[in-house]
Write a protein that holds these residues in place. Structure first.
Motif, PDB file in Angstrom:
ATOM      1  N   LEU C  62       0.820  -1.210   0.000  1.00 10.45           N
ATOM      2  CA  LEU C  62       0.000   0.000   0.000  1.00 10.45           C
ATOM      3  C   LEU C  62       0.854   1.260   0.000  1.00 10.45           C
ATOM      4  CD1 LEU C  62      -3.177  -0.208   2.249  1.00 10.45           C
ATOM      5  CD2 LEU C  62      -2.990   0.123  -0.201  1.00 10.45           C
ATOM      6  N   GLU C  65       1.385   2.237  -3.544  1.00 11.52           N
ATOM      7  CA  GLU C  65       0.245   2.344  -4.450  1.00 11.52           C
ATOM      8  C   GLU C  65      -0.246   3.777  -4.526  1.00 11.52           C
ATOM      9  OE1 GLU C  65      -0.668   0.134  -6.372  1.00 11.52           O
ATOM     10  OE2 GLU C  65      -0.284  -1.825  -5.500  1.00 11.52           O
ATOM     11  N   ARG C  66      -1.101   4.025  -5.533  1.00  9.10           N
ATOM     12  CA  ARG C  66      -1.691   5.352  -5.676  1.00  9.10           C
ATOM     13  C   ARG C  66      -2.585   5.642  -4.490  1.00  9.10           C
ATOM     14  NH1 ARG C  66      -1.760   6.861 -11.440  1.00  9.10           N
ATOM     15  NH2 ARG C  66       0.281   6.034 -11.951  1.00  9.10           N
ATOM     16  N   MET C  68      -5.561   6.553  -4.409  1.00 11.66           N
ATOM     17  CA  MET C  68      -6.943   6.101  -4.554  1.00 11.66           C
ATOM     18  C   MET C  68      -7.179   4.766  -3.857  1.00 11.66           C
ATOM     19  SD  MET C  68      -9.035   4.804  -7.805  1.00 11.66           S
ATOM     20  CE  MET C  68      -8.908   3.123  -7.340  1.00 11.66           C
ATOM     21  N   ILE C  69      -6.214   3.840  -4.040  1.00 12.95           N
ATOM     22  CA  ILE C  69      -6.448   2.509  -3.498  1.00 12.95           C
ATOM     23  C   ILE C  69      -6.287   2.522  -1.978  1.00 12.95           C
ATOM     24  CG2 ILE C  69      -4.124   1.443  -3.604  1.00 12.95           C
ATOM     25  CD1 ILE C  69      -7.343  -0.033  -4.989  1.00 12.95           C
ATOM     26  N   LEU C  72      -9.505   3.804  -0.685  1.00  6.92           N
ATOM     27  CA  LEU C  72     -10.553   2.788  -0.723  1.00  6.92           C
ATOM     28  C   LEU C  72     -10.494   1.908   0.519  1.00  6.92           C
ATOM     29  CD1 LEU C  72     -12.638   0.833  -2.176  1.00  6.92           C
ATOM     30  CD2 LEU C  72     -10.645  -0.289  -3.127  1.00  6.92           C
ATOM     31  N   PHE C  73      -9.287   1.387   0.811  1.00  2.72           N
ATOM     32  CA  PHE C  73      -9.137   0.476   1.930  1.00  2.72           C
ATOM     33  C   PHE C  73      -9.382   1.182   3.251  1.00  2.72           C
ATOM     34  CE2 PHE C  73      -8.259  -3.628   3.281  1.00  2.72           C
ATOM     35  CZ  PHE C  73      -7.401  -3.639   4.353  1.00  2.72           C
TER      36      PHE C  73
END
Lengths: 198, 568, 102
Positions: C62, C65-66, C68-69, C72-73
């Motif tokens: 994570l 990662e971008r 956005m993800i 989300l989480f």
């Protein structure tokens, strides 16, 4: 017909390929699933007249051992994926093999050193709400472990044929399986202290 | 090599085939759920009278001498609700329309995970079979309401266990579908199709998918807990000291009845937006197409849809105002409930305002879509006294509630879904449904639905409780509004007759319907009309490139009164 | 996400793994302190959240990662906390005189 895009190559805006977005969405739903069960634990405990200390009913060393087993299996899972990234297929096989074996060990410890002794002492889920939420939480988690073993075993075995034909796609599949597996580990990281230590 | 029959039509991974499978299956379940209700309406209109014809077929356990037992009435009620919501309306709105249209409207060759899509449908199918099979069990199907409240549901006959199993299948199907829809919409949009160029229908399906993804799991957890109570003798939902039929219940106790209600309604409330949003999306598309001008307030509608999605997670306890909650927490849920009505009104207003100055084409699809607007308006407005805790004290668990939510779902959502069928039928069959039969279907349906559900509001205000197997016969306060029961029953049975016209139209038009004049018979702007009729496997020969928004009708300077999205 | 360099990446993974095992030991030791339930729960959850963040950031990537993800989480986690919080609040905010049966 044009093929479905972004099955392997990531889409620029999200930085993900389809499968990875999919698994993260699924994990978000799993947060809500286990979250609801944790909420159940909180409500039942708050509403109880007496609630036993986890350590008085559950075996803390065994639980701690299982925590170590699961964390180690997460480490080997990452190594399995890293091996593929380095084009080291035998390394992948070895590390994935360890992951599966450790997962099986987790289940065996749980069954032989936790569940069975409890049943032998007539400590069934129906006996009180502590045991009820303990068995349901750890039981559902164990089912997720079983699912993870099945997926990992598939990728270790017959599914690994994809490595020869589409190595990048196979590496991505292992990455996705890894994300699921780390989540299963994550849930246990919360389960263990909440059930065993509080 | 030609694809074998079973691979092409039974276990297909093509989103269009899957969409049609969802369509036929869900329409069957809608009919079945309607049939259950028609049985109930006999008992409500003529309590204690033997049911003509069908009464003898039901058997001694359900209707001795043809007279419906209260236990069977409860089965019908619980299963009517379950089947209509989980096997009928949602699979039709999200499973059928979503699958058929989303990949096409975003210019994609299929859904992101075609095999998962196929699995979603078949898991839904199995869930449906499990639910239907439960009627044949000893003790019958689930009979504790579609809401399955403990302690009753915990100690109910085995049909309840099978209900839970069925729900696990249905929830799994929805979850897998949600993952598919979100990934598809985020990743597979054609080049040039930015978010603010998406048709409202696609926005609606995106938010719906998020609701399903995050709201269903707590119900799955609750289902596991109830299953555990029933099979493992746990007491998650059983408080201590429960007496059943004069005997103390053999359970450990210590459980919380309200815990089930919280977990159930945490799904239950977002579920009603899962029911609503695809319908609103459909209505938006059809209105845009039949007014030959752009929709008014596109951005407002998008933001409202997103806001509804977010708010829907924090209103659920307005279903629990009478469970002893204090004023502070009740005020919180009352406030969020009032707030969530605002974006719904915004969307409705935008659709109404869009009509102004439009060149309106009154085909069957448009009639149904237009009718949705005031009907959903009534449904929404009647929700306000329920969302206000003070008035809910009087109205909770009365027929007013039933009237309210049926207004939203039946003259509301169902009319929108009919609209969608009439509108998109030509794209997938190459033929039009018969317009005359369509209008003959529309007017009685609209009128009769009002005749059924408006009296419920009156009965509820009079204090008639819901789920009474004799419709309030034994209560003094119900006597004045009892005659309405007969009116509603006759209206329901006539409504069934009117649907025969639709069923005939649906099937006969496949062979005898007027053939479409082009791939785009309604002269629409969105991408699904840029494909062959019906679209081939893979949808587009070359994936389209999008250059403009979704509703460019009557563009100044254009040669025609519509400009497709893919036109440079 | 950036391509991991082989040696550095596996060293990082090993380091995180060891940290997690150490923290597991710490959690067990902390539980033996015999503090009240509130403090014990606080410490246990704090350590668990930290361990979880390590797993999420480094094993689940994570951290690279971008946004956005991650959003989300984290939103799912926040939604769960919100759900639990409101359910607990509803249990405690009851009208005067109401007695809970447990």
């Amino acid at each position: 017909m044009e093929a479905i895009p972004y099955t392997v190559k990531p889409r620029e805006e999200t930085g993900l390929y389809n499968g990875k977005l999919g698994i993260w969405l699924f994990l978000a739903s799993e947060v809500m699933l286990f979250g609801a069960l944790f909420s159940t634990y909180v409500i039942l405990r708050l509403g109880s007249l007496k609630w036993p200390a986890g350590s008085s009913i559950l075996n803390v060393p065994i639980g701690a051992l299982n925590t170590v087993v699961l964390i180690t299996s997460s480490v080997t899972m990452v190594f399995a994926w890293l091996s593929l990234k380095e084009k080291n297929f035998s390394g992948f096989r070895r590390q994935m093999g360890f992951t599966i074996l450790l997962a099986l060990l987790f289940l065996l410890v749980k069954w032989f050193f936790e569940y069975t002794p409890k049943f032998q002492h007539h400590l069934y889920p129906g006996k009180n709400t502590f045991l009820a939420i303990y068995f349901v939480l750890t039981g559902l988690h164990a089912l997720h472990v079983v699912g993870g073993i099945a997926v990992n075993a598939y990728f270790w075995g017959p599914g690994s044929r994809m490595w020869t034909m589409e190595p990048d796609r196979f590496t991505n599949r292992v990455e996705i399986a890894g994300l699921y597996w780390h989540f299963v580990d994550l849930v246990w990281i919360f389960l263990f202290p909440v059930l065993y230590l509080l | 090599m030609k694809t074998p029959f079973w691979r092409k039509y039974i276990f297909s991974t093509d989103h269009k085939t899957i969409g049609i499978q969802y369509g036929f299956t869900s329409l069957f379940f809608l009919l079945f759920g309607f049939a259950l209700m028609m049985l109930m309406r006999w008992q409500l209109a003529f309590p204690g009278q033997p049911i003509p014809f069908i009464g003898k077929l039901l058997g001694e356990t359900r209707a001795p001498d043809g007279i419906m037992l209260p236990e069977f009435y409860n089965e019908l009620g619980a299963m009517h609700g379950t089947i209509m919501v989980f096997l009928g309306v949602v699979p039709l709105g999200a499973g059928c329309f979503g699958n058929l249209l989303v990949p096409l409207q975003i210019g994609a060759p299929d859904m992101a995970f075609p095999k998962l899509n196929m699995a979603s449908y078949w898991i839904y199918f199995v869930g449906g079979v499990v639910m239907l099979a439960s009627f044949l069990l000893p003790g019958g199907a689930a009979s504790s309401g579609w809401t399955s409240y403990p302690p009753l549901a915990d100690i109910a006959p085995v049909g309840q266990t099978v209900w839970i199993l069925g729900m696990v299948f249905l929830a799994t199907s929805s979850l897998l579908g949600a993952v598919n829809f979100i990934t598809t919409i985020l990743h597979l949009r054609a080049k040039g199709l930015t978010f603010m160029r998406l048709p409202i229908f696609v926005w609606a399906q995106l938010v719906t998918a998020f609701l399903l993804l995050l709201a269903f799991p707590p119900l799955e957890a609750a289902a596991v807990l109830q299953l555990s109570d029933r099979l493992l003798q746990t007491s998650f939902f059983l408080p201590s000291g429960l007496m059943v039929s004069g005997e103390p219940l053999k359970a450990s106790g210590g459980g919380s009845v309200l815990l089930w209600q919280h977990l159930f309604w945490f799904l239950g409330h977002p579920e009603v937006y899962v029911i609503l949003l695809p319908a609103i999306g459909i209505v938006a598309e059809i209105i845009a197409n039949n007014i030959r001008k752009p929709l008014w307030g596109y951005r407002s509608m998008v933001y409202s849809t997103l806001f509804i999605g977010f708010m829907s997670f924090i209103v659920w306890a307005h279903h629990m105002f009478l469970t002893g909650m204090g004023t502070t927490i009740s005020a919180f849920f009352q406030a969020t409930t009032m707030i969530i009505s605002i974006p719904s009104v915004v969307i409705l207003s935008c659709l109404f305002i869009s009509l102004w100055g439009g060149s309106i084409r009154f085909n069957t699809a448009m009639l149904f879509a237009l009718a949705f607007l005031p009907m959903f308006g009534i449904g929404g407005l009647t929700g306000l006294p329920l969302g206000l805790a003070a008035s809910d004290i009087h109205l909770h668990d009365t027929y007013y509630v039933i009237g309210h939510f049926h207004y939203v779902v039946a003259p509301g959502v169902l009319l929108a879904l009919f609209s969608g069928i009439y509108h998109w039928y030509p794209k997938f069959t190459g033929r039009h449904m018969n317009e005359f039969l369509g209008k003959l279907h529309f007017w009685p349906t609209l009128f009769l639905m009002n005749a059924i559900f408006f009296p419920m509001l009156i009965q509820g205000l009079a204090g008639v409780s819901r789920r009474l197997y004799d419709g309030g016969l034994q209560y003094a306060h119900a006597q004045g509004v009892l005659p309405l029961n007969k009116l509603m029953s006759y209206a329901a049975w006539l409504l069934a007759l009117a649907q025969i016209l639709f069923i005939l139209n649906l099937f006969v038009s496949m062979f005898k319907g007027r053939k479409v004049a082009s791939d785009n018979p309604w002269e629409a702007t969105t991408l699904e009309w840029q494909t062959p009729t019906p679209p081939d496997h893979g949808n587009f020969v070359t994936l389209p490139v999008v250059h403009r928004g979704p509703y460019e009708y009557s563009l100044p300077g254009a040669g025609r009164d519509f400009t497709p999205q893919s036109e440079p | 996400m950036k391509t991991p360099q082989p040696g550095k990446e596996s060293a990082k993974v090993k380091a995180v793994g060891v940290t997690l095992l150490v923290l597991t030991g710490a959690t067990v030791l902390a539980s033996k302190l015999n503090a009240g339930i509130a403090i014990a729960a606080g410490i246990a959850l704090l350590i668990a959240v930290f361990k979880g963040s390590l797993v999420a950031s480094f094993f689940m990537h994570l951290a690279s990662e971008r946004r956005m993800i991650v959003l989300l989480f984290v939103s799912a986690l926040l939604l769960f906390v919100l759900m639990m919080g409101l359910i607990v609040l509803a249990r405690y905010n009851v009208y005067e005189g109401l007695v809970h049966v447990s």
